[in-house]
Design an enzyme around this catalytic site. Structure first.
Site, PDB file in Angstrom:
ATOM      1  CD  GLU A  50      40.227   7.007  49.251  1.00 23.55           C
ATOM      2  OE1 GLU A  50      39.913   6.340  50.245  1.00 23.55           O
ATOM      3  OE2 GLU A  50      40.365   6.524  48.117  1.00 23.55           O
ATOM      4  CB  CYS A 100      36.439   8.873  41.179  1.00 17.21           C
ATOM      5  SG  CYS A 100      35.195   8.347  42.352  1.00 17.21           S
ATOM      6  CB  CYS A 154      27.725   8.144  52.743  1.00 19.82           C
ATOM      7  SG  CYS A 154      26.217   8.169  51.746  1.00 19.82           S
ATOM      8  CB  CYS A 171      24.550   1.294  50.736  1.00 18.46           C
ATOM      9  SG  CYS A 171      23.596   2.589  49.931  1.00 18.46           S
ATOM     10  CB  CYS A 214      28.844   1.504  50.815  1.00 20.59           C
ATOM     11  SG  CYS A 214      29.778   2.957  50.331  1.00 20.59           S
ATOM     12  N   GLY A 241      30.144   9.754  49.675  1.00 19.43           N
ATOM     13  CA  GLY A 241      28.971  10.599  49.860  1.00 19.43           C
ATOM     14  C   GLY A 241      27.893  10.418  48.810  1.00 19.43           C
ATOM     15  CB  SER A 260      27.055   7.848  40.792  1.00 20.74           C
ATOM     16  OG  SER A 260      26.559   6.632  41.317  1.00 20.74           O
ATOM     17  CB  SER A 292      23.807   3.145  43.198  1.00 16.27           C
ATOM     18  OG  SER A 292      25.003   3.806  42.908  1.00 16.27           O
ATOM     19  CB  CYS A 335      35.906   6.417  46.102  1.00 14.41           C
ATOM     20  SG  CYS A 335      36.421   7.378  44.703  1.00 14.41           S
TER      21      CYS A 335
HETATM   22  N1  SAH Z   1      26.455   7.710  46.747  1.00 13.65           N
HETATM   23  C1  SAH Z   1      26.486   7.610  45.347  1.00 13.65           C
HETATM   24  C2  SAH Z   1      27.844   7.803  44.738  1.00 13.65           C
HETATM   25  C3  SAH Z   1      29.007   7.232  45.477  1.00 13.65           C
HETATM   26  S1  SAH Z   1      29.104   5.483  45.563  1.00 13.65           S
HETATM   27  C4  SAH Z   1      25.902   6.286  44.906  1.00 13.65           C
HETATM   28  O1  SAH Z   1      25.676   5.435  45.747  1.00 13.65           O
HETATM   29  O2  SAH Z   1      25.666   6.143  43.718  1.00 13.65           O
HETATM   30  C5  SAH Z   1      29.577   5.077  43.913  1.00 13.65           C
HETATM   31  C6  SAH Z   1      29.288   3.639  43.538  1.00 13.65           C
HETATM   32  O3  SAH Z   1      30.151   2.729  44.231  1.00 13.65           O
HETATM   33  C7  SAH Z   1      27.887   3.193  43.858  1.00 13.65           C
HETATM   34  O4  SAH Z   1      27.334   2.531  42.764  1.00 13.65           O
HETATM   35  C8  SAH Z   1      28.127   2.267  45.010  1.00 13.65           C
HETATM   36  O5  SAH Z   1      27.089   1.403  45.181  1.00 13.65           O
HETATM   37  C9  SAH Z   1      29.425   1.605  44.615  1.00 13.65           C
HETATM   38  N2  SAH Z   1      30.125   0.863  45.674  1.00 13.65           N
HETATM   39  C10 SAH Z   1      30.157   1.138  46.984  1.00 13.65           C
HETATM   40  N3  SAH Z   1      30.911   0.235  47.645  1.00 13.65           N
HETATM   41  C11 SAH Z   1      31.361  -0.643  46.730  1.00 13.65           C
HETATM   42  C12 SAH Z   1      32.189  -1.823  46.786  1.00 13.65           C
HETATM   43  N4  SAH Z   1      32.704  -2.232  47.932  1.00 13.65           N
HETATM   44  N5  SAH Z   1      32.435  -2.499  45.624  1.00 13.65           N
HETATM   45  C13 SAH Z   1      31.937  -2.048  44.464  1.00 13.65           C
HETATM   46  N6  SAH Z   1      31.168  -0.938  44.353  1.00 13.65           N
HETATM   47  C14 SAH Z   1      30.872  -0.249  45.463  1.00 13.65           C
HETATM   48 FE1  SF4 Z   2      26.465   6.372  50.333  1.00 14.78          FE
HETATM   49 FE2  SF4 Z   2      26.662   5.639  47.762  1.00 14.78          FE
HETATM   50 FE3  SF4 Z   2      27.933   4.288  49.716  1.00 14.78          FE
HETATM   51 FE4  SF4 Z   2      25.301   4.129  49.529  1.00 14.78          FE
HETATM   52  S1  SF4 Z   2      26.784   3.416  48.009  1.00 14.78           S
HETATM   53  S2  SF4 Z   2      26.476   4.430  51.439  1.00 14.78           S
HETATM   54  S3  SF4 Z   2      24.793   6.180  48.880  1.00 14.78           S
HETATM   55  S4  SF4 Z   2      28.311   6.371  49.096  1.00 14.78           S
END
Ligand code: SAH
Ligand code: SF4
Length: 372
Positions: A96, A117, A124, A128, A131, A181, A213, A236, A355
């Site tokens: 996306e 974005c 990934c 986490c 996510c 990712g 990020s 993050s 995303c």
């Molecule tokens: N992997 C990288 C970049 C992609 S995620 C990272 O983790 O920084 C981009 C951001 O979206 C991160 O801060 C992540 O923690 C956040 N994110 C992931 N899932 C989310 C959700 N359901 N609600 C809000 N933020 C979220």
């Molecule tokens: Fe990957 Fe970022 Fe999601 Fe963590 S928050 S699983 S590093 S995309």
């Protein structure tokens, strides 16, 4: 898993690499500039459109390169300000790319500030727990060409919406590498892609308007600090103590706060600009006053900006966003200490959450009974 496409993407070539390929065929160097001009400035969508190239060269290009390695399969414009592009890659994998429009007083959405974005991997591997991107596991890294192509697809889309946009180098204001990712886990392709995006012969897009990020890959943060291009960095964090962070981000075991914070400091001192600490607020997990106070200490120490993101629910995951009062109380602890803090409520501004989710729905529909 690596994906080896039949032909490399033209969008992964630099001026130097393309010049070298052409030189092997005895072609003059100026042709490389002409080709890239067609791709990035004139936004040619087919080889035949490149009318100042000899026919034989166009035929060779078509045999040798994929002009556009990602195909638009769905464009979902929400009632709010996001515009999501679901893109299919050569191996049918989905990613996306999201356009976030920030409306400005007195002007229509087409003239609003636009943040794009982009994704860097399919799935990934960081795991986490909150996510959507990690839910289906990790499939593969994107190539540099696939990363750049996402931005070209956005340009195509914007050109269609506002024909005048084509005259501009890039019709958006900021790029955030916050899609699917972990960008720093695909380091070389990321840097190659952003170099192409930044170059005069590419999209000519300023490095200072690009934010990467990361979930906190310490050695790569230090490597990034040494890159000649000054990209912005967002971390993050999501937990202000190892105890909380470890529960939701497995990466914290390898790179706990005692390693992460000094690395962020090195980065911000080298670049002389503020780093952003992203902090998703998840009810009952990291939204306590104690976490707010500890985050305050970290942010003051790093002289960082804090971006609080109320958690966006993901289908199949139990996490929730805290109440509005609780969000405000948390933000107030930081603001009172003079920390530059954003707390975004509008749906469309939840860049990250935007995303990953459309892709997940489509992947699920594909594997649902009845789908071949
Ligand atoms: N992997 C990288 C970049 C992609 S995620 C990272 O983790 O920084 C981009 C951001 O979206 C991160 O801060 C992540 O923690 C956040 N994110 C992931 N899932 C989310 C959700 N359901 N609600 C809000 N933020 C979220
Ligand atoms: Fe990957 Fe970022 Fe999601 Fe963590 S928050 S699983 S590093 S995309």
């Amino acid at each position: 898993m690596k994906f080896a496409p039949a032909k490399p993407a033209l969008t992964g070539e630099t001026l130097d690499s393309l010049t070298a390929r052409l030189a092997e065929r005895g072609e003059p160097a100026f042709r490389a500039g002409q080709i890239l001009d067609w791709v990035y400035k004139k936004r040619a969508r087919a080889w035949e459109d490149m009318t100042n190239l000899p026919k034989a060269m166009r035929a060779w290009l078509a045999e040798t390169f994929e002009l556009m390695p990602v195909a638009l399969v769905l464009n979902r414009q929400s009632a709010d300000v996001t515009d999501k592009l679901l893109l299919e890659l050569g191996d049918r994998a989905l990613i996306e790319t999201v356009i976030i429009r920030a409306p400005q007083e007195g002007v229509g959405l087409d003239h609003s500030r636009k943040t794009i974005c982009i994704s860097t991997q399919v799935g990934c591997a960081m795991g986490c727990v909150f996510c959507a991107s990690g839910l289906a596991g990790f499939k593969r890294d994107l190539s540099a060409g696939e990363i750049v192509a996402q931005l070209l697809q956005v340009c195509y889309r914007e050109d269609e919406r506002t024909p005048r946009a084509r005259a501009e180098l890039a019709s958006f204001d900021n790029i955030v590498v916050m899609g699917m990712g972990e960008p720093l886990a695909n380091y070389d392709a990321l840097i190659r892609a952003l170099t192409i995006v930044n170059a005069e012969w590419g999209l000519g897009f300023g490095a200072r308007r690009i934010t990467i990020s990361t979930s906190g890959l310490v050695p790569k943060i230090l490597k990034l600090a040494d890159e000649p291009l000054g990209f912005r960095l967002a971390i993050s964090l999501h937990g202000a103590t190892d105890e909380v962070r470890e529960q939701i981000m497995p990466v914290n075991r390898a790179y706990p706060l005692a390693k992460l914070i000094p690395a962020v400091k090195v980065f911000s001192e080298k670049h002389g600009r503020m780093v952003t600490l992203e902090f998703i607020l998840i009810e009952g997990v990291n939204d306590s006053l104690d976490q707010a106070r500890r985050l305050r200490t970290l942010a003051l120490d790093l002289h960082a900006h804090v971006n609080l993101i109320p958690y966006n629910t993901v289908e199949g995951l139990p996490w929730k966003r805290p109440s509005l009062t609780r969000q405000d109380t948390f933000a107030e602890v930081l603001r009172q200490a003079g920390i530059s803090t954003t707390l975004r409520r509008e749906k469309g501004h939840d860049i990250a959450a935007a995303c990953g989710q459309l892709r997940l729905q489509t992947e699920r529909a594909r594997t649902a009974p009845g789908e071949a």
